[in-house]
Design an enzyme around this catalytic site. Structure first.
Site, mmCIF file in Angstrom:
data_model
loop_
_atom_site.group_PDB
_atom_site.id
_atom_site.type_symbol
_atom_site.label_atom_id
_atom_site.label_comp_id
_atom_site.label_asym_id
_atom_site.label_seq_id
_atom_site.Cartn_x
_atom_site.Cartn_y
_atom_site.Cartn_z
ATOM 1 N N TYR A 23 0.840 -1.199 0.000
ATOM 2 C CA TYR A 23 0.000 0.000 0.000
ATOM 3 C C TYR A 23 0.875 1.249 0.000
ATOM 4 C CZ TYR A 23 -3.804 3.188 0.943
ATOM 5 O OH TYR A 23 -4.716 4.196 0.829
ATOM 6 N N PHE B 65 -8.036 21.003 -24.832
ATOM 7 C CA PHE B 65 -8.316 19.572 -24.882
ATOM 8 C C PHE B 65 -9.538 19.333 -23.992
ATOM 9 C CE2 PHE B 65 -8.152 15.121 -23.719
ATOM 10 C CZ PHE B 65 -8.275 14.591 -24.989
ATOM 11 N N THR B 66 -10.342 18.375 -24.381
ATOM 12 C CA THR B 66 -11.658 18.170 -23.757
ATOM 13 C C THR B 66 -11.598 18.063 -22.227
ATOM 14 O OG1 THR B 66 -11.387 15.813 -24.212
ATOM 15 C CG2 THR B 66 -12.639 17.099 -25.820
ATOM 16 N N ASP C 162 1.367 19.818 -20.662
ATOM 17 C CA ASP C 162 0.630 18.573 -20.906
ATOM 18 C C ASP C 162 1.535 17.748 -21.812
ATOM 19 O OD1 ASP C 162 -0.860 16.495 -21.877
ATOM 20 O OD2 ASP C 162 -2.703 17.643 -22.117
ATOM 21 N N LYS D 46 -0.481 7.049 -23.647
ATOM 22 C CA LYS D 46 -0.125 7.363 -25.035
ATOM 23 C C LYS D 46 1.356 7.059 -25.256
ATOM 24 C CE LYS D 46 -4.073 9.897 -24.551
ATOM 25 N NZ LYS D 46 -4.871 9.902 -23.324
ATOM 26 N N ARG E 275 -13.796 14.706 -34.020
ATOM 27 C CA ARG E 275 -13.106 15.788 -33.326
ATOM 28 C C ARG E 275 -13.554 17.103 -33.970
ATOM 29 N NH1 ARG E 275 -10.525 13.818 -28.498
ATOM 30 N NH2 ARG E 275 -12.740 14.023 -28.210
ATOM 31 N N PHE F 160 -19.305 14.089 -26.138
ATOM 32 C CA PHE F 160 -18.925 13.201 -27.247
ATOM 33 C C PHE F 160 -18.811 11.747 -26.822
ATOM 34 C CE2 PHE F 160 -14.548 12.734 -25.815
ATOM 35 C CZ PHE F 160 -14.398 13.860 -25.009
HETATM 36 O O1 PLI Z 1 -7.375 9.970 -21.060
HETATM 37 P P1 PLI Z 1 -6.538 10.476 -19.920
HETATM 38 O O2 PLI Z 1 -7.361 10.888 -18.756
HETATM 39 O O3 PLI Z 1 -5.448 9.533 -19.546
HETATM 40 O O4 PLI Z 1 -5.760 11.783 -20.448
HETATM 41 C C1 PLI Z 1 -6.426 12.948 -20.776
HETATM 42 C C2 PLI Z 1 -5.678 13.669 -21.855
HETATM 43 C C3 PLI Z 1 -5.000 14.810 -21.548
HETATM 44 N N1 PLI Z 1 -4.319 15.498 -22.497
HETATM 45 C C4 PLI Z 1 -4.285 15.105 -23.787
HETATM 46 C C5 PLI Z 1 -3.533 15.916 -24.767
HETATM 47 C C6 PLI Z 1 -4.946 13.955 -24.171
HETATM 48 O O5 PLI Z 1 -4.888 13.568 -25.428
HETATM 49 C C7 PLI Z 1 -5.688 13.200 -23.198
HETATM 50 C C8 PLI Z 1 -6.456 12.072 -23.550
HETATM 51 N N2 PLI Z 1 -6.667 11.764 -24.820
HETATM 52 C C9 PLI Z 1 -7.455 10.810 -25.320
HETATM 53 C C10 PLI Z 1 -8.233 9.869 -24.484
HETATM 54 C C11 PLI Z 1 -7.530 10.699 -26.764
HETATM 55 O O6 PLI Z 1 -8.186 9.789 -27.275
HETATM 56 O O7 PLI Z 1 -6.904 11.529 -27.437
#
Ligand code: PLI
Length: 459
Positions: free
Chosen positions: A73, A125-126, A216, A259, A383, A450
Protein backbone atom coordinates in the site's frame (compact mmCIF):
# COMPACT_ATOMS: atom_id res chain seq x y z
CA UNK A 1 22.13 6.81 -52.10
CA UNK A 2 18.35 6.35 -52.26
CA UNK A 3 16.43 7.10 -49.06
CA UNK A 4 16.11 3.97 -46.94
CA UNK A 5 12.65 2.94 -45.69
CA UNK A 6 12.03 2.58 -41.99
CA UNK A 7 10.91 -0.71 -40.51
CA UNK A 8 9.32 -1.46 -37.18
CA UNK A 9 12.09 -1.91 -34.57
CA UNK A 10 10.41 -5.01 -33.13
CA UNK A 11 9.06 -8.38 -34.12
CA UNK A 12 5.71 -9.85 -33.13
CA UNK A 13 5.60 -12.49 -30.38
CA UNK A 14 1.87 -12.78 -29.75
CA UNK A 15 -1.18 -11.78 -31.76
CA UNK A 16 -4.81 -10.94 -31.03
CA UNK A 17 -7.27 -12.20 -33.63
CA UNK A 18 -9.68 -9.73 -35.21
CA UNK A 19 -12.46 -10.32 -37.69
CA UNK A 20 -14.40 -8.41 -40.30
CA UNK A 21 -18.15 -8.23 -39.73
CA UNK A 22 -20.89 -8.17 -42.39
CA UNK A 23 -22.46 -4.89 -43.60
CA UNK A 24 -25.78 -5.99 -42.01
CA UNK A 25 -24.11 -6.54 -38.62
CA UNK A 26 -22.39 -3.16 -38.83
CA UNK A 27 -25.63 -1.39 -39.69
CA UNK A 28 -27.29 -2.90 -36.64
CA UNK A 29 -24.28 -2.11 -34.44
CA UNK A 30 -24.01 1.57 -35.43
CA UNK A 31 -27.78 2.06 -35.04
CA UNK A 32 -27.65 0.50 -31.58
CA UNK A 33 -24.69 2.78 -30.78
CA UNK A 34 -26.73 5.88 -31.68
CA UNK A 35 -24.21 6.68 -34.47
CA UNK A 36 -21.53 7.26 -31.83
CA UNK A 37 -18.39 5.16 -32.35
CA UNK A 38 -17.63 5.38 -28.59
CA UNK A 39 -20.74 3.28 -27.98
CA UNK A 40 -19.77 0.43 -30.31
CA UNK A 41 -18.67 -2.86 -28.80
CA UNK A 42 -15.02 -3.48 -29.52
CA UNK A 43 -15.82 -6.97 -30.87
CA UNK A 44 -17.89 -5.31 -33.61
CA UNK A 45 -14.84 -3.34 -34.79
CA UNK A 46 -12.35 -4.56 -37.40
CA UNK A 47 -9.54 -1.97 -37.28
CA UNK A 48 -9.78 0.17 -34.16
CA UNK A 49 -8.49 3.70 -34.74
CA UNK A 50 -10.70 5.33 -32.11
CA UNK A 51 -7.74 6.40 -30.01
CA UNK A 52 -4.07 5.86 -29.25
CA UNK A 53 -4.87 5.93 -25.52
CA UNK A 54 -4.21 2.80 -23.49
CA UNK A 55 -4.26 0.64 -26.61
CA UNK A 56 -0.55 0.36 -27.42
CA UNK A 57 1.23 -3.00 -27.44
CA UNK A 58 3.54 -3.45 -24.48
CA UNK A 59 6.98 -4.95 -25.02
CA UNK A 60 8.19 -8.21 -23.49
CA UNK A 61 10.21 -6.06 -21.08
CA UNK A 62 7.10 -4.22 -19.98
CA UNK A 63 5.19 -7.49 -19.54
CA UNK A 64 8.02 -8.87 -17.43
CA UNK A 65 7.87 -5.65 -15.40
CA UNK A 66 4.28 -6.52 -14.53
CA UNK A 67 5.58 -9.60 -12.74
CA UNK A 68 7.82 -7.39 -10.61
CA UNK A 69 4.93 -5.48 -9.10
CA UNK A 70 5.37 -4.57 -5.44
CA UNK A 71 1.77 -4.13 -4.38
CA UNK A 72 2.53 -2.67 -0.96
CA UNK A 73 0.00 0.00 0.00
CA UNK A 74 2.80 2.39 0.90
CA UNK A 75 6.29 2.89 -0.51
CA UNK A 76 6.18 0.39 -3.39
CA UNK A 77 9.61 -0.02 -5.00
CA UNK A 78 7.93 0.47 -8.39
CA UNK A 79 6.96 3.99 -7.34
CA UNK A 80 10.60 4.87 -6.68
CA UNK A 81 11.60 3.34 -10.01
CA UNK A 82 8.93 5.45 -11.72
CA UNK A 83 9.92 8.61 -9.85
CA UNK A 84 13.59 8.15 -10.77
CA UNK A 85 12.72 7.44 -14.41
CA UNK A 86 10.56 10.57 -14.62
CA UNK A 87 13.43 12.64 -13.25
CA UNK A 88 15.99 11.00 -15.55
CA UNK A 89 14.02 11.35 -18.80
CA UNK A 90 11.62 14.21 -18.10
CA UNK A 91 13.63 16.31 -15.61
CA UNK A 92 10.86 16.73 -13.00
CA UNK A 93 11.99 16.04 -9.43
CA UNK A 94 8.69 15.00 -7.90
CA UNK A 95 6.09 12.58 -9.24
CA UNK A 96 2.53 12.01 -8.05
CA UNK A 97 0.97 8.97 -9.77
CA UNK A 98 -2.68 9.20 -10.85
CA UNK A 99 -5.07 6.72 -12.41
CA UNK A 100 -4.75 8.50 -15.77
CA UNK A 101 -4.16 11.96 -17.23
CA UNK A 102 -7.43 13.53 -16.14
CA UNK A 103 -6.70 12.56 -12.52
CA UNK A 104 -3.61 14.78 -12.72
CA UNK A 105 -5.65 17.51 -14.45
CA UNK A 106 -8.18 17.46 -11.62
CA UNK A 107 -5.50 17.89 -8.97
CA UNK A 108 -3.55 20.64 -10.71
CA UNK A 109 -6.75 22.55 -11.55
CA UNK A 110 -8.05 22.36 -7.99
CA UNK A 111 -4.70 23.41 -6.54
CA UNK A 112 -3.93 26.33 -8.81
CA UNK A 113 -7.16 27.78 -10.21
CA UNK A 114 -9.47 30.12 -8.29
CA UNK A 115 -12.92 31.33 -9.32
CA UNK A 116 -12.64 33.93 -12.09
CA UNK A 117 -9.15 32.91 -13.24
CA UNK A 118 -8.09 32.48 -16.87
CA UNK A 119 -5.99 29.61 -18.16
CA UNK A 120 -4.39 30.14 -21.57
CA UNK A 121 -3.41 27.13 -23.65
CA UNK A 122 -2.26 26.15 -27.13
CA UNK A 123 -5.74 24.91 -28.08
CA UNK A 124 -8.22 23.23 -25.78
CA UNK A 125 -8.32 19.57 -24.88
CA UNK A 126 -11.66 18.17 -23.76
CA UNK A 127 -10.84 16.86 -20.27
CA UNK A 128 -8.21 19.54 -19.59
CA UNK A 129 -10.62 22.40 -20.26
CA UNK A 130 -13.42 20.75 -18.29
CA UNK A 131 -11.25 20.45 -15.16
CA UNK A 132 -10.18 24.07 -15.55
CA UNK A 133 -13.85 25.09 -15.78
CA UNK A 134 -14.93 22.91 -12.86
CA UNK A 135 -12.29 24.69 -10.76
CA UNK A 136 -13.80 28.07 -11.70
CA UNK A 137 -11.44 29.00 -14.54
CA UNK A 138 -11.96 30.01 -18.14
CA UNK A 139 -9.82 28.53 -20.89
CA UNK A 140 -8.35 30.99 -23.41
CA UNK A 141 -6.99 29.77 -26.74
CA UNK A 142 -3.59 31.36 -27.49
CA UNK A 143 -2.37 29.04 -30.23
CA UNK A 144 -1.32 30.58 -33.56
CA UNK A 145 -4.12 31.02 -36.13
CA UNK A 146 -2.52 28.49 -38.47
CA UNK A 147 -3.47 25.73 -36.00
CA UNK A 148 -7.14 26.30 -36.88
CA UNK A 149 -6.50 26.04 -40.62
CA UNK A 150 -6.30 22.43 -41.87
CA UNK A 151 -4.56 23.48 -45.09
CA UNK A 152 -1.76 25.51 -43.49
CA UNK A 153 1.61 23.74 -43.81
CA UNK A 154 3.13 25.55 -40.81
CA UNK A 155 5.69 23.12 -39.34
CA UNK A 156 4.89 24.09 -35.73
CA UNK A 157 1.15 24.61 -35.48
CA UNK A 158 1.34 24.09 -31.71
CA UNK A 159 3.17 27.40 -31.28
CA UNK A 160 1.85 30.09 -28.98
CA UNK A 161 0.86 33.49 -30.37
CA UNK A 162 2.41 36.07 -28.02
CA UNK A 163 0.09 38.83 -29.24
CA UNK A 164 -2.84 36.77 -27.93
CA UNK A 165 -1.07 36.21 -24.61
CA UNK A 166 -0.16 39.88 -24.24
CA UNK A 167 -3.74 40.88 -25.04
CA UNK A 168 -5.02 38.57 -22.31
CA UNK A 169 -2.64 40.01 -19.70
CA UNK A 170 -3.65 43.48 -20.76
CA UNK A 171 -7.34 42.61 -20.39
CA UNK A 172 -7.40 40.59 -17.14
CA UNK A 173 -4.01 41.15 -15.49
CA UNK A 174 -1.26 38.60 -14.83
CA UNK A 175 -2.58 37.93 -11.31
CA UNK A 176 -5.70 36.34 -12.85
CA UNK A 177 -3.58 33.82 -14.78
CA UNK A 178 -2.40 31.07 -12.42
CA UNK A 179 -0.58 29.17 -15.16
CA UNK A 180 -0.30 28.58 -18.87
CA UNK A 181 -0.99 25.04 -20.05
CA UNK A 182 1.06 24.01 -23.05
CA UNK A 183 0.54 20.68 -24.79
CA UNK A 184 3.34 19.12 -26.76
CA UNK A 185 2.06 17.68 -30.07
CA UNK A 186 -1.32 19.35 -29.78
CA UNK A 187 -4.00 16.71 -30.08
CA UNK A 188 -6.98 18.78 -31.22
CA UNK A 189 -4.93 20.67 -33.81
CA UNK A 190 -4.10 17.38 -35.52
CA UNK A 191 -1.09 16.14 -33.52
CA UNK A 192 0.91 19.30 -34.26
CA UNK A 193 4.17 20.20 -32.46
CA UNK A 194 5.38 23.30 -30.68
CA UNK A 195 8.92 24.41 -31.56
CA UNK A 196 11.71 24.61 -29.02
CA UNK A 197 12.26 28.25 -29.95
CA UNK A 198 8.62 29.09 -29.19
CA UNK A 199 8.72 27.24 -25.88
CA UNK A 200 11.95 29.03 -24.89
CA UNK A 201 10.34 32.35 -25.69
CA UNK A 202 7.34 31.33 -23.62
CA UNK A 203 9.62 30.46 -20.69
CA UNK A 204 11.03 33.99 -20.81
CA UNK A 205 7.54 35.46 -21.11
CA UNK A 206 6.31 33.47 -18.08
CA UNK A 207 9.32 34.55 -16.00
CA UNK A 208 8.69 38.17 -16.91
CA UNK A 209 5.06 37.96 -15.78
CA UNK A 210 5.59 35.59 -12.85
CA UNK A 211 3.25 32.99 -14.35
CA UNK A 212 3.78 29.26 -13.98
CA UNK A 213 4.27 27.09 -17.08
CA UNK A 214 2.51 23.72 -17.04
CA UNK A 215 3.21 21.06 -19.65
CA UNK A 216 0.63 18.57 -20.91
CA UNK A 217 3.33 16.09 -21.88
CA UNK A 218 1.03 13.33 -23.10
CA UNK A 219 2.75 13.15 -26.51
CA UNK A 220 6.10 14.81 -25.80
CA UNK A 221 8.22 12.19 -27.59
CA UNK A 222 6.34 12.73 -30.84
CA UNK A 223 6.82 16.47 -30.50
CA UNK A 224 10.54 15.92 -29.92
CA UNK A 225 10.76 13.85 -33.10
CA UNK A 226 9.25 16.69 -35.15
CA UNK A 227 11.75 19.13 -33.62
CA UNK A 228 14.58 16.80 -34.59
CA UNK A 229 13.24 16.58 -38.15
CA UNK A 230 12.22 20.23 -38.64
CA UNK A 231 13.93 22.67 -36.31
CA UNK A 232 17.33 24.08 -37.06
CA UNK A 233 20.02 23.01 -34.65
CA UNK A 234 18.34 19.78 -33.52
CA UNK A 235 19.19 17.37 -36.36
CA UNK A 236 22.00 15.79 -34.35
CA UNK A 237 20.18 15.69 -31.02
CA UNK A 238 18.47 12.47 -29.94
CA UNK A 239 14.74 12.37 -29.20
CA UNK A 240 15.70 11.58 -25.61
CA UNK A 241 17.77 14.77 -25.35
CA UNK A 242 15.05 16.90 -26.93
CA UNK A 243 12.37 15.45 -24.65
CA UNK A 244 14.49 16.34 -21.63
CA UNK A 245 15.08 19.87 -22.86
CA UNK A 246 11.36 20.44 -23.58
CA UNK A 247 10.39 19.28 -20.10
CA UNK A 248 13.09 21.27 -18.35
CA UNK A 249 11.68 24.51 -19.80
CA UNK A 250 8.47 23.98 -17.83
CA UNK A 251 7.59 24.03 -14.11
CA UNK A 252 5.21 21.10 -13.86
CA UNK A 253 3.52 18.51 -16.04
CA UNK A 254 0.41 16.41 -16.38
CA UNK A 255 0.83 13.11 -18.15
CA UNK A 256 -1.50 10.53 -19.58
CA UNK A 257 0.90 7.58 -19.72
CA UNK A 258 -1.53 5.69 -21.91
CA UNK A 259 -0.12 7.36 -25.03
CA UNK A 260 3.63 7.94 -25.45
CA UNK A 261 4.58 5.54 -22.66
CA UNK A 262 2.56 2.61 -24.02
CA UNK A 263 0.80 1.35 -20.93
CA UNK A 264 -2.88 0.47 -20.71
CA UNK A 265 -3.60 2.70 -17.73
CA UNK A 266 -1.89 5.38 -15.65
CA UNK A 267 -0.74 8.95 -15.47
CA UNK A 268 1.01 11.37 -13.19
CA UNK A 269 1.50 14.92 -12.09
CA UNK A 270 5.14 16.00 -11.88
CA UNK A 271 6.86 19.15 -10.67
CA UNK A 272 10.04 20.70 -9.28
CA UNK A 273 8.65 22.81 -6.44
CA UNK A 274 8.66 20.90 -3.10
CA UNK A 275 5.80 23.01 -1.68
CA UNK A 276 3.62 22.32 -4.70
CA UNK A 277 4.48 18.61 -4.38
CA UNK A 278 3.40 18.65 -0.75
CA UNK A 279 0.03 20.16 -1.64
CA UNK A 280 -0.47 17.68 -4.50
CA UNK A 281 0.26 14.82 -2.08
CA UNK A 282 -2.45 16.15 0.22
CA UNK A 283 -5.01 16.18 -2.58
CA UNK A 284 -4.06 12.93 -4.31
CA UNK A 285 -5.08 10.92 -1.26
CA UNK A 286 -8.59 12.36 -1.56
CA UNK A 287 -9.21 11.43 -5.19
CA UNK A 288 -6.70 8.80 -6.26
CA UNK A 289 -4.82 6.99 -3.49
CA UNK A 290 -1.72 7.30 -1.36
CA UNK A 291 0.99 9.48 -2.95
CA UNK A 292 3.20 6.46 -3.69
CA UNK A 293 0.63 4.79 -5.93
CA UNK A 294 -2.01 7.38 -6.83
CA UNK A 295 -4.48 5.40 -8.89
CA UNK A 296 -1.99 2.81 -10.08
CA UNK A 297 -1.03 -0.75 -9.18
CA UNK A 298 2.67 -1.31 -8.47
CA UNK A 299 2.96 -3.52 -11.55
CA UNK A 300 1.52 -0.78 -13.75
CA UNK A 301 4.02 1.75 -12.40
CA UNK A 302 6.80 -0.71 -13.30
CA UNK A 303 5.50 -1.18 -16.85
CA UNK A 304 5.23 2.59 -17.14
CA UNK A 305 8.80 3.21 -16.03
CA UNK A 306 10.01 0.76 -18.68
CA UNK A 307 7.63 2.23 -21.28
CA UNK A 308 9.08 5.70 -20.74
CA UNK A 309 12.58 4.49 -21.64
CA UNK A 310 11.24 2.80 -24.79
CA UNK A 311 9.16 5.81 -25.84
CA UNK A 312 12.17 8.10 -26.33
CA UNK A 313 14.12 5.67 -28.49
CA UNK A 314 14.87 7.22 -31.89
CA UNK A 315 14.11 4.07 -33.88
CA UNK A 316 10.81 3.57 -32.09
CA UNK A 317 9.55 7.07 -32.64
CA UNK A 318 10.67 7.18 -36.26
CA UNK A 319 8.65 4.06 -37.04
CA UNK A 320 5.69 5.24 -34.96
CA UNK A 321 5.38 8.61 -36.66
CA UNK A 322 6.41 6.99 -39.95
CA UNK A 323 3.37 4.73 -39.85
CA UNK A 324 1.04 7.70 -39.34
CA UNK A 325 2.77 9.45 -42.22
CA UNK A 326 2.38 6.37 -44.43
CA UNK A 327 -1.40 6.40 -43.97
CA UNK A 328 -1.59 10.17 -44.39
CA UNK A 329 0.42 10.17 -47.61
CA UNK A 330 -1.77 7.41 -49.08
CA UNK A 331 -4.89 9.44 -48.38
CA UNK A 332 -3.35 12.66 -49.65
CA UNK A 333 -2.25 11.12 -52.91
CA UNK A 334 -5.82 9.85 -53.43
CA UNK A 335 -7.11 13.41 -52.99
CA UNK A 336 -8.64 12.95 -49.53
CA UNK A 337 -8.60 16.29 -47.67
CA UNK A 338 -6.69 15.86 -44.41
CA UNK A 339 -5.06 18.16 -41.87
CA UNK A 340 -1.59 19.24 -42.96
CA UNK A 341 1.15 18.60 -42.03
CA UNK A 342 0.41 14.98 -41.11
CA UNK A 343 0.40 14.73 -37.30
CA UNK A 344 2.27 12.55 -34.85
CA UNK A 345 -0.43 10.22 -33.58
CA UNK A 346 -3.24 10.37 -36.11
CA UNK A 347 -4.44 11.37 -39.54
CA UNK A 348 -7.32 13.84 -39.35
CA UNK A 349 -9.90 13.88 -42.16
CA UNK A 350 -11.38 17.27 -43.01
CA UNK A 351 -15.11 16.50 -42.77
CA UNK A 352 -16.12 20.02 -43.85
CA UNK A 353 -14.48 19.41 -47.20
CA UNK A 354 -15.63 15.81 -47.58
CA UNK A 355 -19.26 16.55 -46.65
CA UNK A 356 -19.89 20.13 -47.80
CA UNK A 357 -23.63 19.43 -47.97
CA UNK A 358 -23.89 18.84 -44.19
CA UNK A 359 -23.91 22.04 -42.11
CA UNK A 360 -21.91 22.03 -38.88
CA UNK A 361 -25.11 21.95 -36.78
CA UNK A 362 -25.75 18.52 -38.32
CA UNK A 363 -22.41 17.19 -37.16
CA UNK A 364 -20.55 16.29 -40.39
CA UNK A 365 -17.56 14.71 -38.64
CA UNK A 366 -19.79 12.54 -36.46
CA UNK A 367 -21.70 11.45 -39.57
CA UNK A 368 -18.48 10.70 -41.48
CA UNK A 369 -17.08 8.66 -38.63
CA UNK A 370 -20.28 6.57 -38.50
CA UNK A 371 -20.25 6.14 -42.30
CA UNK A 372 -16.65 4.93 -42.27
CA UNK A 373 -17.51 2.31 -39.68
CA UNK A 374 -20.50 1.21 -41.72
CA UNK A 375 -18.38 0.92 -44.86
CA UNK A 376 -15.52 -1.09 -43.44
CA UNK A 377 -15.57 -1.72 -39.70
CA UNK A 378 -12.82 0.88 -39.20
CA UNK A 379 -13.53 2.83 -36.01
CA UNK A 380 -12.52 6.50 -35.84
CA UNK A 381 -13.42 9.44 -33.59
CA UNK A 382 -15.22 12.72 -34.15
CA UNK A 383 -13.11 15.79 -33.33
CA UNK A 384 -15.35 18.68 -34.25
CA UNK A 385 -18.42 20.42 -32.91
CA UNK A 386 -19.60 17.46 -30.83
CA UNK A 387 -16.24 17.19 -29.03
CA UNK A 388 -16.04 20.97 -28.61
CA UNK A 389 -19.22 21.04 -26.51
CA UNK A 390 -21.00 24.14 -25.27
CA UNK A 391 -19.74 27.42 -23.86
CA UNK A 392 -20.14 27.17 -20.08
CA UNK A 393 -21.52 30.74 -19.80
CA UNK A 394 -23.77 31.07 -22.85
CA UNK A 395 -24.78 27.43 -23.34
CA UNK A 396 -24.19 27.86 -27.09
CA UNK A 397 -22.34 25.22 -29.10
CA UNK A 398 -18.72 26.05 -29.76
CA UNK A 399 -18.34 26.03 -33.55
CA UNK A 400 -14.70 25.06 -34.10
CA UNK A 401 -13.08 25.77 -37.45
CA UNK A 402 -11.72 22.24 -37.35
CA UNK A 403 -14.46 19.70 -38.08
CA UNK A 404 -12.42 16.51 -38.18
CA UNK A 405 -12.49 12.74 -38.05
CA UNK A 406 -9.45 11.30 -36.32
CA UNK A 407 -7.87 8.06 -37.52
CA UNK A 408 -5.70 7.45 -34.49
CA UNK A 409 -2.90 4.92 -34.75
CA UNK A 410 -2.20 2.82 -31.64
CA UNK A 411 1.50 2.30 -30.99
CA UNK A 412 3.07 -0.99 -32.18
CA UNK A 413 -0.34 -2.56 -32.89
CA UNK A 414 -1.21 -2.49 -36.58
CA UNK A 415 0.79 -3.27 -39.72
CA UNK A 416 1.18 -1.43 -42.99
CA UNK A 417 -1.50 -3.71 -44.48
CA UNK A 418 -3.99 -2.40 -41.92
CA UNK A 419 -3.08 1.11 -43.03
CA UNK A 420 -3.70 0.11 -46.67
CA UNK A 421 -7.14 -1.28 -45.85
CA UNK A 422 -7.95 1.84 -43.85
CA UNK A 423 -6.94 4.13 -46.71
CA UNK A 424 -9.01 2.13 -49.19
CA UNK A 425 -12.03 2.30 -46.87
CA UNK A 426 -11.77 6.07 -46.52
CA UNK A 427 -11.44 6.48 -50.28
CA UNK A 428 -14.55 4.32 -50.83
CA UNK A 429 -16.55 6.42 -48.36
CA UNK A 430 -15.35 9.60 -50.08
CA UNK A 431 -16.67 8.35 -53.39
CA UNK A 432 -20.22 8.16 -52.09
CA UNK A 433 -19.96 11.09 -49.68
CA UNK A 434 -22.98 12.87 -51.18
CA UNK A 435 -25.22 10.07 -49.87
CA UNK A 436 -24.13 10.58 -46.24
CA UNK A 437 -26.76 12.27 -44.09
CA UNK A 438 -26.42 14.61 -41.13
CA UNK A 439 -27.33 13.78 -37.54
CA UNK A 440 -29.18 15.26 -34.59
CA UNK A 441 -28.95 14.50 -30.89
CA UNK A 442 -31.40 12.11 -29.29
CA UNK A 443 -29.40 12.32 -26.04
CA UNK A 444 -26.85 14.98 -25.11
CA UNK A 445 -24.87 14.60 -21.86
CA UNK A 446 -24.08 17.84 -20.04
CA UNK A 447 -20.31 17.44 -19.97
CA UNK A 448 -17.85 15.69 -22.30
CA UNK A 449 -20.86 14.91 -24.46
CA UNK A 450 -18.93 13.20 -27.25
CA UNK A 451 -18.30 10.13 -25.09
CA UNK A 452 -21.91 9.09 -24.56
CA UNK A 453 -24.12 11.20 -26.87
CA UNK A 454 -26.62 9.43 -29.12
CA UNK A 455 -27.85 10.60 -32.50
CA UNK A 456 -30.36 9.84 -35.23
CA UNK A 457 -30.15 10.44 -38.97
CA UNK A 458 -31.74 13.58 -40.34
CA UNK A 459 -33.60 12.51 -43.45
O1 PLI B 1 -7.37 9.97 -21.06
P1 PLI B 1 -6.54 10.48 -19.92
O2 PLI B 1 -7.36 10.89 -18.76
O3 PLI B 1 -5.45 9.53 -19.55
O4 PLI B 1 -5.76 11.78 -20.45
C1 PLI B 1 -6.43 12.95 -20.78
C2 PLI B 1 -5.68 13.67 -21.86
C3 PLI B 1 -5.00 14.81 -21.55
N1 PLI B 1 -4.32 15.50 -22.50
C4 PLI B 1 -4.29 15.10 -23.79
C5 PLI B 1 -3.53 15.92 -24.77
C6 PLI B 1 -4.95 13.96 -24.17
O5 PLI B 1 -4.89 13.57 -25.43
C7 PLI B 1 -5.69 13.20 -23.20
C8 PLI B 1 -6.46 12.07 -23.55
N2 PLI B 1 -6.67 11.76 -24.82
C9 PLI B 1 -7.46 10.81 -25.32
C10 PLI B 1 -8.23 9.87 -24.48
C11 PLI B 1 -7.53 10.70 -26.76
O6 PLI B 1 -8.19 9.79 -27.27
O7 PLI B 1 -6.90 11.53 -27.44
Amino acid sequence: MARRSWAEPYKIKMVELIKMSSPEDRLQAIREAGYNTFLLKSEDVYIDLLTDSGVGAMSDRQWSGLMMGDEAYAGSRNFYHLRDTVEQYYSYKYTVPTHQGRGAENIISQLLISDGDYVPGNMYFTTTRLHQELAGGTFVDVVIDEAHDPSSEHPFKGNVDFDKLDALVEKVGAEKIPYICIATCVNMAGGQPISMANLKQLRTWCDKHGIMLVHDMTRVAENAYFIQQREEGYQDASVQQIVYELCSLTDAATMSSKKDAMVNIGGFLAMNDPKFYERACELVVVYEGLHTYGGMAGRDMEALAIGITESVDDQHIRARVGQVEYLGEKLKSAGVPIVNPIGGHAVFLNARKILPHIPQERFPAQALSAALYLESGVRSMERGVVSAGRNKDTGENYMPKLELVRLTIPRRVYTQAHMDVTAESVIDVMERADQIKGLRFTYEPEVLRFFQARFELVT
